[in-house]
Design a protein around this motif. Structure first.
Motif, PDB file in Angstrom:
ATOM      1  N   GLY A 189      35.040  27.471  -7.520  1.00 57.13           N
ATOM      2  CA  GLY A 189      33.993  28.130  -7.058  1.00 57.13           C
ATOM      3  C   GLY A 189      32.614  27.010  -7.475  1.00 57.13           C
ATOM      4  N   THR A 190      33.010  25.726  -7.968  1.00 59.34           N
ATOM      5  CA  THR A 190      31.982  24.904  -8.240  1.00 59.34           C
ATOM      6  C   THR A 190      31.624  23.852  -7.382  1.00 59.34           C
ATOM      7  OG1 THR A 190      33.415  23.348  -9.261  1.00 59.34           O
ATOM      8  CG2 THR A 190      32.921  25.221 -10.546  1.00 59.34           C
ATOM      9  N   THR A 191      30.944  22.974  -7.430  1.00 61.23           N
ATOM     10  CA  THR A 191      30.722  21.678  -6.962  1.00 61.23           C
ATOM     11  C   THR A 191      30.777  20.442  -7.741  1.00 61.23           C
ATOM     12  OG1 THR A 191      28.281  21.863  -7.065  1.00 61.23           O
ATOM     13  CG2 THR A 191      29.179  22.848  -5.111  1.00 61.23           C
ATOM     14  N   ARG A 192      31.463  20.804  -8.817  1.00 56.84           N
ATOM     15  CA  ARG A 192      31.948  19.756  -9.529  1.00 56.84           C
ATOM     16  C   ARG A 192      32.478  18.454  -8.783  1.00 56.84           C
ATOM     17  NH1 ARG A 192      36.644  19.487 -13.559  1.00 56.84           N
ATOM     18  NH2 ARG A 192      36.611  17.394 -14.428  1.00 56.84           N
ATOM     19  N   THR A 193      31.876  17.154  -9.297  1.00 51.14           N
ATOM     20  CA  THR A 193      32.776  16.254  -8.500  1.00 51.14           C
ATOM     21  C   THR A 193      33.039  15.119  -9.860  1.00 51.14           C
ATOM     22  OG1 THR A 193      31.022  16.087  -6.658  1.00 51.14           O
ATOM     23  CG2 THR A 193      32.142  14.164  -6.933  1.00 51.14           C
ATOM     24  N   PRO A 194      34.078  14.650  -9.881  1.00 52.60           N
ATOM     25  CA  PRO A 194      34.552  13.705 -10.867  1.00 52.60           C
ATOM     26  C   PRO A 194      34.017  12.416 -10.745  1.00 52.60           C
ATOM     27  CG  PRO A 194      36.126  13.950  -9.020  1.00 52.60           C
ATOM     28  CD  PRO A 194      35.362  14.792  -8.711  1.00 52.60           C
ATOM     29  N   PRO A 195      33.887  11.738 -11.903  1.00 54.61           N
ATOM     30  CA  PRO A 195      33.137  10.593 -11.950  1.00 54.61           C
ATOM     31  C   PRO A 195      33.880   9.476 -11.104  1.00 54.61           C
ATOM     32  CG  PRO A 195      34.324  10.763 -14.108  1.00 54.61           C
ATOM     33  CD  PRO A 195      34.344  12.044 -13.035  1.00 54.61           C
ATOM     34  N   PRO A 196      33.035   8.660 -10.575  1.00 53.86           N
ATOM     35  CA  PRO A 196      33.543   7.572  -9.507  1.00 53.86           C
ATOM     36  C   PRO A 196      34.558   6.886 -10.227  1.00 53.86           C
ATOM     37  CG  PRO A 196      31.125   7.515  -9.608  1.00 53.86           C
ATOM     38  CD  PRO A 196      31.472   8.420 -10.724  1.00 53.86           C
ATOM     39  N   THR A 197      34.954   6.612 -11.502  1.00 54.46           N
ATOM     40  CA  THR A 197      36.047   5.912 -11.900  1.00 54.46           C
ATOM     41  C   THR A 197      37.305   6.810 -11.830  1.00 54.46           C
ATOM     42  OG1 THR A 197      35.468   6.800 -14.173  1.00 54.46           O
ATOM     43  CG2 THR A 197      34.636   4.506 -13.394  1.00 54.46           C
ATOM     44  N   ALA A 198      37.077   8.031 -11.650  1.00 55.71           N
ATOM     45  CA  ALA A 198      38.528   8.658 -11.422  1.00 55.71           C
ATOM     46  C   ALA A 198      38.755   8.597  -9.756  1.00 55.71           C
ATOM     47  CB  ALA A 198      38.167  10.043 -11.659  1.00 55.71           C
ATOM     48  N   LEU A 199      37.907   8.429  -8.962  1.00 54.02           N
ATOM     49  CA  LEU A 199      38.234   8.341  -7.625  1.00 54.02           C
ATOM     50  C   LEU A 199      38.732   6.977  -7.207  1.00 54.02           C
ATOM     51  CD1 LEU A 199      35.255  10.338  -6.348  1.00 54.02           C
ATOM     52  CD2 LEU A 199      37.408  11.225  -6.412  1.00 54.02           C
ATOM     53  N   LEU A 204      41.899  16.375  -2.698  1.00 53.56           N
ATOM     54  CA  LEU A 204      42.156  17.035  -3.963  1.00 53.56           C
ATOM     55  C   LEU A 204      40.771  17.649  -4.559  1.00 53.56           C
ATOM     56  CD1 LEU A 204      44.312  17.944  -5.886  1.00 53.56           C
ATOM     57  CD2 LEU A 204      44.162  15.787  -6.930  1.00 53.56           C
ATOM     58  N   VAL A 205      39.720  16.642  -4.447  1.00 51.80           N
ATOM     59  CA  VAL A 205      38.248  16.971  -5.158  1.00 51.80           C
ATOM     60  C   VAL A 205      37.768  18.296  -4.240  1.00 51.80           C
ATOM     61  CG1 VAL A 205      35.749  16.367  -4.825  1.00 51.80           C
ATOM     62  CG2 VAL A 205      37.697  14.657  -5.647  1.00 51.80           C
ATOM     63  N   ARG A 206      37.974  18.331  -2.933  1.00 55.08           N
ATOM     64  CA  ARG A 206      37.364  19.711  -2.336  1.00 55.08           C
ATOM     65  C   ARG A 206      38.564  20.786  -2.532  1.00 55.08           C
ATOM     66  NH1 ARG A 206      33.610  22.727  -1.454  1.00 55.08           N
ATOM     67  NH2 ARG A 206      33.670  23.765   0.592  1.00 55.08           N
ATOM     68  N   LEU A 207      39.631  20.723  -2.561  1.00 55.53           N
ATOM     69  CA  LEU A 207      40.335  21.843  -2.993  1.00 55.53           C
ATOM     70  C   LEU A 207      39.933  22.260  -4.514  1.00 55.53           C
ATOM     71  CD1 LEU A 207      44.084  20.924  -1.801  1.00 55.53           C
ATOM     72  CD2 LEU A 207      42.429  22.552  -0.613  1.00 55.53           C
ATOM     73  N   HIS A 208      39.779  21.304  -5.170  1.00 56.19           N
ATOM     74  CA  HIS A 208      39.260  21.831  -6.787  1.00 56.19           C
ATOM     75  C   HIS A 208      37.947  22.651  -6.403  1.00 56.19           C
ATOM     76  CE1 HIS A 208      37.239  21.279 -10.486  1.00 56.19           C
ATOM     77  NE2 HIS A 208      38.289  21.418 -11.015  1.00 56.19           N
ATOM     78  N   GLN A 209      37.218  22.142  -5.802  1.00 58.81           N
ATOM     79  CA  GLN A 209      35.714  22.773  -5.714  1.00 58.81           C
ATOM     80  C   GLN A 209      36.016  24.440  -4.806  1.00 58.81           C
ATOM     81  OE1 GLN A 209      33.691  20.235  -3.158  1.00 58.81           O
ATOM     82  NE2 GLN A 209      32.833  19.187  -4.841  1.00 58.81           N
ATOM     83  N   LEU A 210      36.927  24.424  -3.907  1.00 58.01           N
ATOM     84  CA  LEU A 210      37.259  25.591  -3.367  1.00 58.01           C
ATOM     85  C   LEU A 210      37.977  26.521  -4.343  1.00 58.01           C
ATOM     86  CD1 LEU A 210      38.382  24.502   0.237  1.00 58.01           C
ATOM     87  CD2 LEU A 210      36.459  25.433  -0.240  1.00 58.01           C
ATOM     88  N   LEU A 211      38.579  26.195  -5.177  1.00 58.60           N
ATOM     89  CA  LEU A 211      39.865  27.081  -6.156  1.00 58.60           C
ATOM     90  C   LEU A 211      38.867  27.398  -7.323  1.00 58.60           C
ATOM     91  CD1 LEU A 211      43.120  25.130  -6.071  1.00 58.60           C
ATOM     92  CD2 LEU A 211      42.109  27.441  -4.985  1.00 58.60           C
TER      93      LEU A 211
END
Length: 155
Positions: free
Chosen positions: A144-154, A135-142
């Motif tokens: 166009g960012t490299t935003r990574t959620p905070p570790p507590t979300a993962l 989901l993180v990687r798809l979010h980045q692809l969709l």
């Protein structure tokens, strides 16, 4: 808001009960609930299906062509699920393939995976965390960012 299809193949309805030493103790309901919560934090919405029948999965994909990306765990359909493969990749959206375990460790290095070569994201052996990573990687692809959620979300 991006819509993501989450497709779960045969026997994944038995997560938490089927071979827990291999697949873990979390149920599919646990995984789905956590993934929905995580998707909300990423401003994404998920639509889920699990079936032990390939035709049901194919029909569902044909009815959900308005998605922005797909997460698929083809499970037992991995080596020969050509109809599911065709339905998923005909959507022409980013596709993340998730395998909970290292399927090659269990079934041998020559195990065919129809989905692997065309996947935009391929995760194998991360346990159920693989869905969150997809989901993180798809979010980045969709986006166009490299935003990574905070570790507590993962989780």
């Amino acid at each position: 808001m991006h819509a993501i299809a989450v497709i779960q193949g045969p026997n994944l309805n038995r997560l938490g009960r089927r071979r827990p030493e291999r697949y873990g103790h979390e149920t599919l309901a646990d995984v789905t609930s956590r993934l929905d919560e995580f998707a909300g934090a990423l401003d994404m919405t998920l639509c889920h299906i699990q079936s032990n029948h390939e035709g049901v999965l194919v029909d569902w994909v044909h009815e959900h062509t308005d998605v922005d990306a797909v997460i698929v765990n083809p499970a037992g359909l991995t080596p020969y699920g050509r109809p599911l493969y065709d339905a998923v990749f005909d959507l022409e959206v980013p596709v993340a393939v998730v395998h909970i375990t290292q399927l090659y460790r269990h079934y041998g290095a020559s195990t065919p995976d129809l989905f692997k070569a065309d996947a935009d994201v391929y995760l194998c052996g991360l346990g159920v965390f693989g869905y969150s990573a997809a989901l993180v990687r798809l979010h980045q692809l969709l986006t166009g960012t490299t935003r990574t959620p905070p570790p507590t979300a993962l989780r």
